[in-house]
Every structure is written in structure tokens, then in C-alpha cells.
Design a protein around this motif. Sequence first.
Motif, PDB file in Angstrom:
ATOM      1  N   GLN A  35      43.778  36.358  45.675  1.00 38.95           N
ATOM      2  CA  GLN A  35      42.550  37.585  45.833  1.00 38.95           C
ATOM      3  C   GLN A  35      42.406  37.404  47.439  1.00 38.95           C
ATOM      4  O   GLN A  35      42.615  38.802  47.904  1.00 38.95           O
ATOM      5  N   TRP A  36      43.772  37.264  48.518  1.00 42.77           N
ATOM      6  CA  TRP A  36      43.888  37.802  48.799  1.00 42.77           C
ATOM      7  C   TRP A  36      44.676  39.100  49.137  1.00 42.77           C
ATOM      8  O   TRP A  36      44.405  40.242  50.040  1.00 42.77           O
ATOM      9  N   ASP A  37      45.540  39.655  48.182  1.00 41.24           N
ATOM     10  CA  ASP A  37      46.053  40.459  47.943  1.00 41.24           C
ATOM     11  C   ASP A  37      45.423  41.970  47.720  1.00 41.24           C
ATOM     12  O   ASP A  37      45.586  43.391  47.684  1.00 41.24           O
ATOM     13  N   GLU A 124      44.104  31.391  49.735  1.00 39.26           N
ATOM     14  CA  GLU A 124      44.086  31.609  48.512  1.00 39.26           C
ATOM     15  C   GLU A 124      44.202  32.035  47.006  1.00 39.26           C
ATOM     16  O   GLU A 124      45.732  31.256  46.238  1.00 39.26           O
ATOM     17  N   LEU A 125      43.049  31.953  46.597  1.00 41.34           N
ATOM     18  CA  LEU A 125      42.559  31.738  45.971  1.00 41.34           C
ATOM     19  C   LEU A 125      43.972  32.384  44.402  1.00 41.34           C
ATOM     20  O   LEU A 125      44.127  34.025  44.575  1.00 41.34           O
ATOM     21  N   SER A 127      44.506  34.759  41.660  1.00 41.35           N
ATOM     22  CA  SER A 127      43.812  36.417  41.330  1.00 41.35           C
ATOM     23  C   SER A 127      43.232  35.900  39.312  1.00 41.35           C
ATOM     24  O   SER A 127      42.162  36.120  39.213  1.00 41.35           O
ATOM     25  N   PRO A 128      44.127  35.084  38.952  1.00 39.24           N
ATOM     26  CA  PRO A 128      43.773  35.220  37.348  1.00 39.24           C
ATOM     27  C   PRO A 128      42.646  34.117  37.265  1.00 39.24           C
ATOM     28  O   PRO A 128      41.418  34.741  36.162  1.00 39.24           O
ATOM     29  N   LEU A 129      42.354  33.264  38.334  1.00 41.66           N
ATOM     30  CA  LEU A 129      40.852  32.901  38.216  1.00 41.66           C
ATOM     31  C   LEU A 129      39.845  33.494  39.058  1.00 41.66           C
ATOM     32  O   LEU A 129      39.287  32.753  38.572  1.00 41.66           O
ATOM     33  N   LEU A 130      40.073  34.228  39.888  1.00 39.05           N
ATOM     34  CA  LEU A 130      38.944  34.656  40.287  1.00 39.05           C
ATOM     35  C   LEU A 130      38.140  36.057  39.395  1.00 39.05           C
ATOM     36  O   LEU A 130      37.243  35.920  38.685  1.00 39.05           O
ATOM     37  N   ASP A 131      39.316  36.558  38.899  1.00 36.18           N
ATOM     38  CA  ASP A 131      39.094  37.812  37.166  1.00 36.18           C
ATOM     39  C   ASP A 131      38.068  36.083  36.440  1.00 36.18           C
ATOM     40  O   ASP A 131      37.287  36.835  35.404  1.00 36.18           O
ATOM     41  N   MET A 132      38.336  34.788  36.524  1.00 37.38           N
ATOM     42  CA  MET A 132      37.458  33.951  35.216  1.00 37.38           C
ATOM     43  C   MET A 132      36.639  33.680  36.448  1.00 37.38           C
ATOM     44  O   MET A 132      35.236  33.053  36.012  1.00 37.38           O
ATOM     45  N   GLY A 133      35.892  34.446  37.664  1.00 40.42           N
ATOM     46  CA  GLY A 133      34.781  33.673  38.090  1.00 40.42           C
ATOM     47  C   GLY A 133      34.955  33.008  39.355  1.00 40.42           C
ATOM     48  O   GLY A 133      33.766  32.949  40.563  1.00 40.42           O
TER      49      GLY A 133
END
Length: 440
Positions: A35-37, A124-125, A127-133
Motif C-alpha cells: 500500500q505504500w508503493d 507496508e500492507l 496491496s491485494p489485501l487493501l483491495d479487500m478492505g
Amino acid sequence: MRHKRSDFPKDFLFGTATSSYQIEGHGFGGAGRTQWDDFAATPGNVVRFENGARACDHYHRYEEDLDLVSTAGFDCYRFSLSWARVMPEGRGPVNAEGLDFYDRLTDAMLDRGIKPCATLYHWELPSPLLDMGGWRNRDIAEWFADYTEVVMSRIGDRMFSVAPINEPWCVAWLSHFEGHHAPGLRDIRAAARAMHHVLLAHGRAIETMRGLGMGNLGGVFNFEWADPADDSAEARKAADRYDAIYNRWFLGGVFKGEYPALALEGLEPHLPTGWQDDFPTIQAPLDWCGLNYYTRKLIAPAGQPWPDYRDVEGPLPKTFMDWEIFPDGLYNFLTRTAREYTGDLPLFVTENGMASPDLLTGTNVDDPDRSAYLDAHLDSVKRAIAEGVPLNGYFIWSLLDNYEWALGYEKRFGLVHVDFDTLVRTPKASYHALAHALKS
Ligand code: PNW
């Protein structure tokens, strides 16, 4: 520096801290996107769009960096692991190359007699997990427990200590209400859910590590002293509310199984249903508690519905972060935490330090302000110990100048200067002063 090792109890531990995204370099070695990228690539979030793609290139230079830790005479090194390096999608397949890196890093610490102090999540979560909320989704507690199991099945036998999550306030409030960190949301409902889920994930990770037979597990929380900007009842209420959200929410959850009433006034309507039932997990017993401390804020009422505070310019000298220097705050938090939350539980100061411009002249970096900052905060450490607070160690943020999140590479927190073009490391005067202090 005024202090020396012999001023502290015999077994008192000194350490220094870093985090994976801030120093390793990212986006190679099979690591997934984080998520930081994404956040850094979006206009308006980070100065000059800077990100952690190269950072200090610690991934390739860790031997040199660990030599700096041991040459200074530190007992411990607090580092973090990148979830997306270990599990590129956040769930499912494991990246063997990433796991191998942390295995080598661990052994390189042990080879040098350095105690490995791991943090599993320092922001640094994948990204695919951010896409799921991301932290809004309750399932993150199970995703995080699975990741914990993968990592600690491999290196858990060699850790001195482990904390699941660095600074839950930053993960939840700073990132979902204030919007200053990834994912950059400004949404009270998202923030409330994150405030709860981050503690649920913490608890599930602790349970998972207990299941693996591990000990010396703790939590790392950040604290900011809040004083009212004036004598009005409104300002005092605003400062109390700030304190409740920032400093009391997480300790309350973990050590008392409750959230502060003043914070619940605004957050309760947005918490996930059944939140009270999660406290048995959130309260999973810990072996130690870590405090990160840097500064104080003066708080005034914001004149907005909720939260009813804003911070205002203070009268104290400030660091290059514009953060007030207030060493008494560290003493206040150490004594208050032991008195009201943790009792006999061992405490650690897991981060303390300051940023300055730190210009390199020849092969020297003169940073007397940093040595003075550390000395002043060590005075607070000594006062707290003298009053019986069971404080067992003190970690300096940071070993290296590194990626200071939304503020990029300009804010230098390191004991060691890093030239971000050549990646040459140059110990600053504070590093030499500290090395001398730790050997005396
Ligand atoms: C901590 N705030 O972060 C972190 O653990 C480090 O990664 C970071 O580099 C260090 O302190 C210095 O900033 C914080 O805005 C970042 O209140 C921001 C805040 C607090 C802590």
C-alpha cells in the motif's frame, strides 16, 4: 553524551530500531506490491513521490548495517519484516526468497551477539489485501495470523522478542482518519473499524505465537503527550479526548478489555457489531509492553462536531519534524502506563529519537542536538527507573537515515548518515558519542 551504560541497571538493554519498508528497498526478490508503493505514487500524498523502492538498500547491505549495530555496542536490534516480501499476495503462496532473507538476517544478528527483536507489521500492507478492505475488513485478523505462523515457524526459535504490530494508532487513526499515511482515508467509520481490527489482529498473532510455543511477546504502542492550549474547559476536554484516542484506546483494549468512554462517544456508532466479544482475544496476555515516544502537542477545540480537537503551535523548541521536544512526556507515560495499565510487566522504550537536516561535511556529521535530545530523554528513563517503573531497555530510532514515510528522505533520524545517491553510510557524531557511552 552525559550518560553512560553504568548509570543504568546491570541488565538494562540498549538497542536501535529500523523498519523493513523504510530501509530494505522493495519491489524485487519476489516481493509483492504494498500500500505504500501505491500511496506514494498518488499525487498529494508524499513529498516528491518518494517511495521505498531503493531506500537504504539494506536488503543487500545488511551485513554492513549489522556491523554498525554491534560496533556501537548495542545489545538489541529492533527490525521489522515485510509481509509482502514473505507473502506477495498477502495470503497463500510464500516467497521462499523473502523468507530466506529474514532467516539470514536473523543469523547475522546472532553471529554478532545482537538480540533479534522482531516486529511483524510496520505498515507496508500487501496491496491485494487493501483491495479487500485492508484494516477495515475483519478478516485481516486471520490473514495476519496466517502470515505470523509462516514467519515464526521459520525464525521464531531465534527471536529474543516479538511484537505483532508497530504503533496501532498510526495504522488506524493516522491512516484512516487523518489520511496522512497509507491508505490515506479520512473517514470516521473506516477509522473506527481499523482501531478495533488492528487490536484483534494483534491478539490473533499473539495467540498464534503462543501456539508455536514462543515467549517474550509484547506490543509496541506510540504516545504523544497532550496538553490543553489554554485553561478553558473546552481545551481541557479536547486534550482529554485526544489523549483517549491516541494514548488510552490501545492500552485500554489490551490491558483492561475496555475502550475509553471519551473516545467511544464518537467512535462507538462506527465500531463493528459484537466488538465487545473480541476482548478475550485482544487481551491475550503479554510478556512486555513497548512505548514509542517523541513529542507533545498543545490541543485546542476544533469547533467541529467530532473529534473536537486540533493541535496548535507550542512554545517549546522543535525538531526538524516540527515536533516539540518534551522529555518530561516520556517520564509521564512510563509512570502512568505502569501505574494504570501494566503494573509489574516489563516495559521498554521501543523508539525515541529526533530528525535533523544532518549535513555531511567531508566525512563528518555534527549533530549535537541529537546527543542532547537522547541525554534529556535518558534523564526521564532514569527518573522512571528510580521510582520503581520496571523499565528494561531503551531503543533509539533509528540506526540509519531512512524513508520517513510521507515526508520522504529529507527528515534524517539516523545515528548513521546515508547518502541516498551513493548509499555510503557515515556514522554521525551522536553514533560515536553513544558508542563511547555504551562502552563506559
Ligand atoms: C514512528 N505522527 O512513526 C514510526 O514507528 C517510525 O516508522 C517513524 O519513522 C518514526 O516514528 C519517526 O516518525 C510515527 O504523525 C510517524 O504522530 C508519525 C507519527 C507518529 C509516529
